[in-house]
Design an enzyme around this catalytic site. Structure first.
Site, PDB file in Angstrom:
ATOM      1  N   SER A   6      11.723 -10.334   7.121  1.00  0.00           N
ATOM      2  CA  SER A   6      11.696  -9.455   5.941  1.00  0.00           C
ATOM      3  C   SER A   6      13.106  -8.995   5.617  1.00  0.00           C
ATOM      4  O   SER A   6      13.732  -8.267   6.399  1.00  0.00           O
ATOM      5  CB  SER A   6      10.798  -8.250   6.190  1.00  0.00           C
ATOM      6  OG  SER A   6      11.042  -7.298   5.182  1.00  0.00           O
TER       7      SER A   6
ATOM      8  N   HIS B 130      10.564 -13.379   3.548  1.00  0.00           N
ATOM      9  CA  HIS B 130       9.653 -12.332   3.053  1.00  0.00           C
ATOM     10  C   HIS B 130      10.456 -11.297   2.252  1.00  0.00           C
ATOM     11  O   HIS B 130      11.402 -10.693   2.774  1.00  0.00           O
ATOM     12  CB  HIS B 130       8.963 -11.682   4.257  1.00  0.00           C
ATOM     13  CG  HIS B 130       7.920 -10.671   3.916  1.00  0.00           C
ATOM     14  ND1 HIS B 130       6.609 -11.017   3.639  1.00  0.00           N
ATOM     15  CD2 HIS B 130       7.983  -9.323   3.808  1.00  0.00           C
ATOM     16  CE1 HIS B 130       5.905  -9.913   3.381  1.00  0.00           C
ATOM     17  NE2 HIS B 130       6.722  -8.876   3.472  1.00  0.00           N
TER      18      HIS B 130
ATOM     19  N   ASP C 206      10.226  -7.813  -0.011  1.00  0.00           N
ATOM     20  CA  ASP C 206       9.381  -6.640  -0.278  1.00  0.00           C
ATOM     21  C   ASP C 206       9.792  -5.967  -1.575  1.00  0.00           C
ATOM     22  O   ASP C 206      10.903  -5.446  -1.678  1.00  0.00           O
ATOM     23  CB  ASP C 206       9.523  -5.643   0.873  1.00  0.00           C
ATOM     24  CG  ASP C 206       8.883  -6.168   2.142  1.00  0.00           C
ATOM     25  OD1 ASP C 206       7.662  -6.351   2.141  1.00  0.00           O
ATOM     26  OD2 ASP C 206       9.620  -6.424   3.109  1.00  0.00           O
TER      27      ASP C 206
ATOM     28  N   MET D  23       9.148  -2.923  -4.091  1.00  0.00           N
ATOM     29  CA  MET D  23       8.543  -1.575  -4.108  1.00  0.00           C
ATOM     30  C   MET D  23       8.921  -0.853  -5.389  1.00  0.00           C
ATOM     31  O   MET D  23      10.087  -0.877  -5.789  1.00  0.00           O
ATOM     32  CB  MET D  23       9.063  -0.773  -2.921  1.00  0.00           C
ATOM     33  CG  MET D  23       8.815  -1.451  -1.588  1.00  0.00           C
ATOM     34  SD  MET D  23       9.525  -0.483  -0.264  1.00  0.00           S
ATOM     35  CE  MET D  23       9.133  -1.524   1.137  1.00  0.00           C
TER      36      MET D  23
ATOM     37  N   HIS E 275       6.122  -9.995  -1.491  1.00  0.00           N
ATOM     38  CA  HIS E 275       5.098  -8.987  -1.213  1.00  0.00           C
ATOM     39  C   HIS E 275       5.271  -7.845  -2.202  1.00  0.00           C
ATOM     40  O   HIS E 275       6.226  -7.069  -2.100  1.00  0.00           O
ATOM     41  CB  HIS E 275       5.285  -8.525   0.249  1.00  0.00           C
ATOM     42  CG  HIS E 275       4.392  -7.404   0.677  1.00  0.00           C
ATOM     43  ND1 HIS E 275       4.613  -6.687   1.833  1.00  0.00           N
ATOM     44  CD2 HIS E 275       3.269  -6.879   0.132  1.00  0.00           C
ATOM     45  CE1 HIS E 275       3.675  -5.762   1.972  1.00  0.00           C
ATOM     46  NE2 HIS E 275       2.848  -5.850   0.940  1.00  0.00           N
TER      47      HIS E 275
ATOM     48  N   MET F 159       4.556  -4.404  -3.628  1.00  0.00           N
ATOM     49  CA  MET F 159       3.991  -3.072  -3.410  1.00  0.00           C
ATOM     50  C   MET F 159       4.215  -2.301  -4.700  1.00  0.00           C
ATOM     51  O   MET F 159       5.043  -1.377  -4.772  1.00  0.00           O
ATOM     52  CB  MET F 159       4.680  -2.416  -2.201  1.00  0.00           C
ATOM     53  CG  MET F 159       4.171  -2.979  -0.884  1.00  0.00           C
ATOM     54  SD  MET F 159       5.362  -2.775   0.453  1.00  0.00           S
ATOM     55  CE  MET F 159       6.386  -4.195   0.166  1.00  0.00           C
TER      56      MET F 159
ATOM     57  N   MET G 231      -1.561  -5.198   6.445  1.00  0.00           N
ATOM     58  CA  MET G 231      -0.469  -4.259   6.711  1.00  0.00           C
ATOM     59  C   MET G 231      -0.751  -3.540   8.031  1.00  0.00           C
ATOM     60  O   MET G 231      -1.788  -2.913   8.199  1.00  0.00           O
ATOM     61  CB  MET G 231      -0.350  -3.212   5.593  1.00  0.00           C
ATOM     62  CG  MET G 231       0.348  -3.681   4.330  1.00  0.00           C
ATOM     63  SD  MET G 231       1.953  -4.485   4.541  1.00  0.00           S
ATOM     64  CE  MET G 231       2.889  -3.220   5.413  1.00  0.00           C
TER      65      MET G 231
ATOM     66  N   GLY H 126      10.810  -0.128   6.467  1.00  0.00           N
ATOM     67  CA  GLY H 126      10.938  -0.939   7.669  1.00  0.00           C
ATOM     68  C   GLY H 126      11.027  -0.027   8.881  1.00  0.00           C
ATOM     69  O   GLY H 126      11.178   1.192   8.751  1.00  0.00           O
TER      70      GLY H 126
ATOM     71  N   ASP I 242       2.148  -7.682   8.869  1.00  0.00           N
ATOM     72  CA  ASP I 242       3.422  -7.130   8.411  1.00  0.00           C
ATOM     73  C   ASP I 242       3.530  -5.655   8.796  1.00  0.00           C
ATOM     74  O   ASP I 242       2.713  -4.837   8.376  1.00  0.00           O
ATOM     75  CB  ASP I 242       3.481  -7.305   6.882  1.00  0.00           C
ATOM     76  CG  ASP I 242       4.779  -6.825   6.249  1.00  0.00           C
ATOM     77  OD1 ASP I 242       5.728  -6.502   6.985  1.00  0.00           O
ATOM     78  OD2 ASP I 242       4.827  -6.798   5.006  1.00  0.00           O
TER      79      ASP I 242
ATOM     80  N   SER J 171      12.963  -5.246  10.979  1.00  0.00           N
ATOM     81  CA  SER J 171      13.938  -4.639  11.886  1.00  0.00           C
ATOM     82  C   SER J 171      14.053  -5.404  13.204  1.00  0.00           C
ATOM     83  O   SER J 171      15.150  -5.478  13.769  1.00  0.00           O
ATOM     84  CB  SER J 171      13.592  -3.170  12.129  1.00  0.00           C
ATOM     85  OG  SER J 171      12.249  -3.039  12.508  1.00  0.00           O
TER      86      SER J 171
END
Ligand code: DX5
Ligand code: ZN
Length: 219
Positions: free
Chosen positions: A11, A36, A38, A40, A69, A71, A140, A147, A178, A201
């Site tokens: 990620s 991946h 993310d 948001m 992904h 969100m 999730m 993260g 994830d 992380s």
């Protein structure tokens, strides 16, 4: 351990954005299967990440499929733009879609693989009627938004139940997990039925990210 292919998806939320090009090149040299990303919106989750221009720039260097992904609320408004930016797999949240079946078919008609994600409080059984239409379910294992959070132990049970549903329904969607994933729990997650391990992380925060990916690929 298993004959199934296990995918590892770093990620980039935990990547060093001041050196994004180098981080992508490093991942291109790794055993990672997907990248991946993310997205948001600050509404569906209490954080804002990055958008189309960053995705397009990552796409120009990436030698792996982009696993995007979302969100965000009301993702229907932007499906086409994510396709144009270079998403190969596009995952929306169950909680954010009123007409999930329509959203999933639009994602596919734009040439992307379609995924559906559920937050930790949502039972996998609620997905029963969408499962035949999806390529992937993202479980999730933290509350989305950040993260570096602690893995929620109940996720094993959910993955096991989802894997059982997949088997009795005769389906072949992938199960992705994830949040709080690392070499310490990867094997147990794969044993529960996960196919795709997302880690931010644990990979980008490690001294040797390639080694961590290797550990997760060879359980
Ligand atoms: C969280 C994101 C994750 C996040 C995972 O909302 O969906 O992809 O980057 O980070 P780690 O692996 O650090 O929990
Ligand atoms: Zn994610």
């Amino acid at each position: 351990m298993s004959q199934r292919k296990i995918y590892v998806a770093p990620s980039f939320l935990s990547a060093d954005f001041l050196h994004l090009g180098e981080q992508i090149e490093m991942m291109n040299r790794s055993q990672a299967d997907w990248f991946h990303l993310d997205i948001m919106d600050g509404v569906f989750v209490p954080n804002i990440s990055f958008g189309f221009s960053i995705i397009s720039q990552i796409k120009s260097l990436a030698r792996r499929p982009l696993d995007v992904h979302l969100m965000i609320i009301d993702p229907d408004r932007y499906l086409e733009r994510f396709a144009k930016a270079g998403a190969d797999i596009l995952t929306v949240h169950y909680e954010a879609c009123t007409h999930l079946n329509r959203t999933v078919s639009q994602i596919k008609s734009l040439g992307m693989k379609a995924g559906v994600s559920i937050n930790p409080h949502i039972a996998v059984e609620l997905l029963q009627d969408i499962l035949p239409f999806v390529d992937l379910v993202l479980v999730m294992s933290v509350n989305p938004g950040f993260g570096g959070q602690k893995f929620i132990e109940n996720s094993y049970k959910k993955i096991r139940r989802l894997s059982h549903m997949r088997q009795i329904m005769g389906l072949d969607f992938l199960i992705e997990v994830d949040g709080g994933v690392s070499p310490a729990n990867a094997k147990q997650l794969v044993e529960a039925g996960a196919d795709v391990l997302v880690a931010g992380s644990a990979i980008f925060g490690a001294e040797n990210p390639l080694k961590v990916i290797e550990q997760m690929k060879n359980l």
